[in-house]
Design a protein around this motif. Structure first.
Motif, PDB file in Angstrom:
ATOM      1  N   UNK A 196      37.116  23.339 -32.368  1.00 30.89           N
ATOM      2  CA  UNK A 196      37.090  24.757 -32.008  1.00 30.89           C
ATOM      3  C   UNK A 196      35.983  25.081 -31.012  1.00 30.89           C
ATOM      4  N   UNK A 197      34.972  24.239 -30.906  1.00 33.72           N
ATOM      5  CA  UNK A 197      33.851  24.526 -30.017  1.00 33.72           C
ATOM      6  C   UNK A 197      34.047  23.938 -28.626  1.00 33.72           C
ATOM      7  N   UNK A 198      34.309  22.638 -28.539  1.00 34.40           N
ATOM      8  CA  UNK A 198      34.457  22.026 -27.206  1.00 34.40           C
ATOM      9  C   UNK A 198      35.919  21.960 -26.774  1.00 34.40           C
ATOM     10  N   UNK A 199      36.821  22.194 -27.701  1.00 34.97           N
ATOM     11  CA  UNK A 199      38.260  22.182 -27.446  1.00 34.97           C
ATOM     12  C   UNK A 199      38.714  20.849 -26.867  1.00 34.97           C
ATOM     13  N   UNK A 237      18.514  14.120 -26.314  1.00 38.17           N
ATOM     14  CA  UNK A 237      18.578  14.486 -24.888  1.00 38.17           C
ATOM     15  C   UNK A 237      18.698  16.007 -24.737  1.00 38.17           C
ATOM     16  N   UNK A 238      17.613  16.716 -24.944  1.00 38.27           N
ATOM     17  CA  UNK A 238      17.604  18.174 -25.021  1.00 38.27           C
ATOM     18  C   UNK A 238      18.251  18.835 -23.811  1.00 38.27           C
ATOM     19  N   UNK A 239      18.051  18.292 -22.628  1.00 39.31           N
ATOM     20  CA  UNK A 239      18.573  18.916 -21.413  1.00 39.31           C
ATOM     21  C   UNK A 239      20.089  18.773 -21.268  1.00 39.31           C
ATOM     22  N   UNK A 240      20.718  17.995 -22.142  1.00 38.59           N
ATOM     23  CA  UNK A 240      22.161  17.802 -22.076  1.00 38.59           C
ATOM     24  C   UNK A 240      22.865  18.309 -23.334  1.00 38.59           C
ATOM     25  N   UNK A 241      22.233  19.240 -24.044  1.00 41.79           N
ATOM     26  CA  UNK A 241      22.798  19.783 -25.280  1.00 41.79           C
ATOM     27  C   UNK A 241      22.944  21.298 -25.197  1.00 41.79           C
ATOM     28  N   UNK A 242      24.022  21.789 -25.774  1.00 42.71           N
ATOM     29  CA  UNK A 242      24.196  23.229 -25.966  1.00 42.71           C
ATOM     30  C   UNK A 242      23.738  23.605 -27.372  1.00 42.71           C
ATOM     31  N   UNK A 243      23.770  22.643 -28.266  1.00 43.52           N
ATOM     32  CA  UNK A 243      23.280  22.825 -29.633  1.00 43.52           C
ATOM     33  C   UNK A 243      22.882  21.458 -30.166  1.00 43.52           C
ATOM     34  N   UNK A 244      22.046  21.454 -31.188  1.00 37.46           N
ATOM     35  CA  UNK A 244      21.677  20.223 -31.882  1.00 37.46           C
ATOM     36  C   UNK A 244      22.453  20.208 -33.190  1.00 37.46           C
ATOM     37  N   UNK A 245      23.271  19.200 -33.375  1.00 35.29           N
ATOM     38  CA  UNK A 245      24.038  19.074 -34.611  1.00 35.29           C
ATOM     39  C   UNK A 245      23.910  17.672 -35.164  1.00 35.29           C
ATOM     40  N   UNK A 246      23.840  17.552 -36.486  1.00 37.62           N
ATOM     41  CA  UNK A 246      23.738  16.235 -37.100  1.00 37.62           C
ATOM     42  C   UNK A 246      24.198  16.289 -38.544  1.00 37.62           C
ATOM     43  N   UNK A 270      40.350  14.367 -27.175  1.00 35.89           N
ATOM     44  CA  UNK A 270      40.407  13.004 -26.687  1.00 35.89           C
ATOM     45  C   UNK A 270      39.455  12.039 -27.375  1.00 35.89           C
ATOM     46  N   UNK A 271      38.313  12.496 -27.834  1.00 39.41           N
ATOM     47  CA  UNK A 271      37.292  11.536 -28.226  1.00 39.41           C
ATOM     48  C   UNK A 271      37.130  11.320 -29.729  1.00 39.41           C
ATOM     49  N   UNK A 272      37.086  12.357 -30.526  1.00 45.17           N
ATOM     50  CA  UNK A 272      36.844  12.177 -31.960  1.00 45.17           C
ATOM     51  C   UNK A 272      37.658  13.182 -32.764  1.00 45.17           C
ATOM     52  N   UNK A 273      37.717  12.932 -34.051  1.00 46.85           N
ATOM     53  CA  UNK A 273      38.345  13.891 -34.948  1.00 46.85           C
ATOM     54  C   UNK A 273      37.416  15.070 -35.179  1.00 46.85           C
ATOM     55  N   UNK A 274      38.012  16.202 -35.394  1.00 50.70           N
ATOM     56  CA  UNK A 274      37.246  17.375 -35.806  1.00 50.70           C
ATOM     57  C   UNK A 274      37.364  17.486 -37.322  1.00 50.70           C
ATOM     58  N   UNK A 275      36.301  17.939 -37.955  1.00 52.22           N
ATOM     59  CA  UNK A 275      36.287  18.106 -39.403  1.00 52.22           C
ATOM     60  C   UNK A 275      35.994  19.564 -39.721  1.00 52.22           C
ATOM     61  N   UNK A 276      36.462  20.005 -40.877  1.00 58.43           N
ATOM     62  CA  UNK A 276      36.183  21.363 -41.316  1.00 58.43           C
ATOM     63  C   UNK A 276      34.760  21.424 -41.844  1.00 58.43           C
ATOM     64  N   UNK A 277      33.959  22.294 -41.240  1.00 58.85           N
ATOM     65  CA  UNK A 277      32.596  22.543 -41.686  1.00 58.85           C
ATOM     66  C   UNK A 277      32.508  23.998 -42.115  1.00 58.85           C
ATOM     67  N   UNK A 285      31.095  13.986 -35.255  1.00 61.94           N
ATOM     68  CA  UNK A 285      29.746  13.503 -34.962  1.00 61.94           C
ATOM     69  C   UNK A 285      28.987  14.432 -34.009  1.00 61.94           C
ATOM     70  N   UNK A 286      29.427  15.670 -33.881  1.00 58.89           N
ATOM     71  CA  UNK A 286      28.767  16.667 -33.027  1.00 58.89           C
ATOM     72  C   UNK A 286      28.621  16.167 -31.583  1.00 58.89           C
ATOM     73  N   UNK A 287      29.701  15.641 -31.036  1.00 59.16           N
ATOM     74  CA  UNK A 287      29.693  15.107 -29.675  1.00 59.16           C
ATOM     75  C   UNK A 287      30.196  16.115 -28.648  1.00 59.16           C
ATOM     76  N   UNK A 288      30.230  17.375 -28.996  1.00 62.84           N
ATOM     77  CA  UNK A 288      30.769  18.414 -28.105  1.00 62.84           C
ATOM     78  C   UNK A 288      30.096  18.428 -26.739  1.00 62.84           C
ATOM     79  N   UNK A 289      28.775  18.338 -26.695  1.00 67.01           N
ATOM     80  CA  UNK A 289      28.065  18.398 -25.418  1.00 67.01           C
ATOM     81  C   UNK A 289      28.456  17.231 -24.512  1.00 67.01           C
TER      82      UNK A 289
END
Length: 168
Positions: free
Chosen positions: A83-86, A33-42, A89-96, A118-122
């Motif tokens: 660190x990106x979406x701050x 969903x390109x119009x709803x992303x600030x970045x593409x992560x996978x 509530x939704x998922x764990x953050x992992x060190x990348x 899972x790169x769900x920041x957007x």
């Protein structure tokens, strides 16, 4: 974010070798969903410790190869701030961790950050805020709050990628 082709994505990786870029397992670009992303992560489904992120930097795609820390089955799961979406509530953050681009990366320099697993920041920044988060039920205030979260995500993710690409 503007839609990207496989060729644009593979050419965008600033800190990957040609071989690493060519072997990256890309997501289904038609389903993005390109119009709803600030970045593409996978995450790479064939190599679970490998992850990728691509965003627009100075009008062109800039991509990074990232490495996730090894999973520890004995680790107690805790909610961690991305660190990106701050969002917590939704998922764990992992060190990348990203190897810096150019000579610094070849010398072994790298930089890391905590990002949603899972790169769900957007999705997280577009979530309708609760009344306690914004202090009111006013829809205009909520919309402004979401717009500020989206802008913050764009700035923080761009700053990280820029630091890897340009050594800042």
């Amino acid at each position: 974010m503007h839609p990207l082709t496989e060729q644009q994505i593979r050419a965008s990786f600033a800190n990957a070798t040609r071989r690493e870029a060519a072997s990256a397992a890309l997501p289904d670009l038609d389903a993005v969903p390109w119009d709803r992303l600030e970045y593409l992560g996978w995450r790479d489904r064939r190599a679970p410790r490998s992850a990728y992120v691509v965003l627009e930097l100075d009008g062109a795609p800039a991509g990074l190869l990232l490495r996730a820390t090894a999973p520890d089955p004995t680790r107690v799961r805790r909610t961690t701030l991305c660190a990106w979406c701050q969002d917590v509530r939704s998922t764990d953050a992992v060190l990348l961790v990203a190897r810096r681009a150019g000579a610094a990366g070849r010398a072994g320099n790298s930089v890391g950050t905590l990002v949603c697993e899972e790169f769900t920041c957007s999705q997280n920044v577009r979530r309708v805020p609760t009344a306690s988060e914004v202090g009111t039920d006013d829809e205009d205030v909520r919309a402004l709050f979401v717009a500020e979260r989206v802008a913050g995500l764009r700035e923080r993710s761009r700053h990280f990628v820029e630091g890897v690409v340009r050594g800042r």
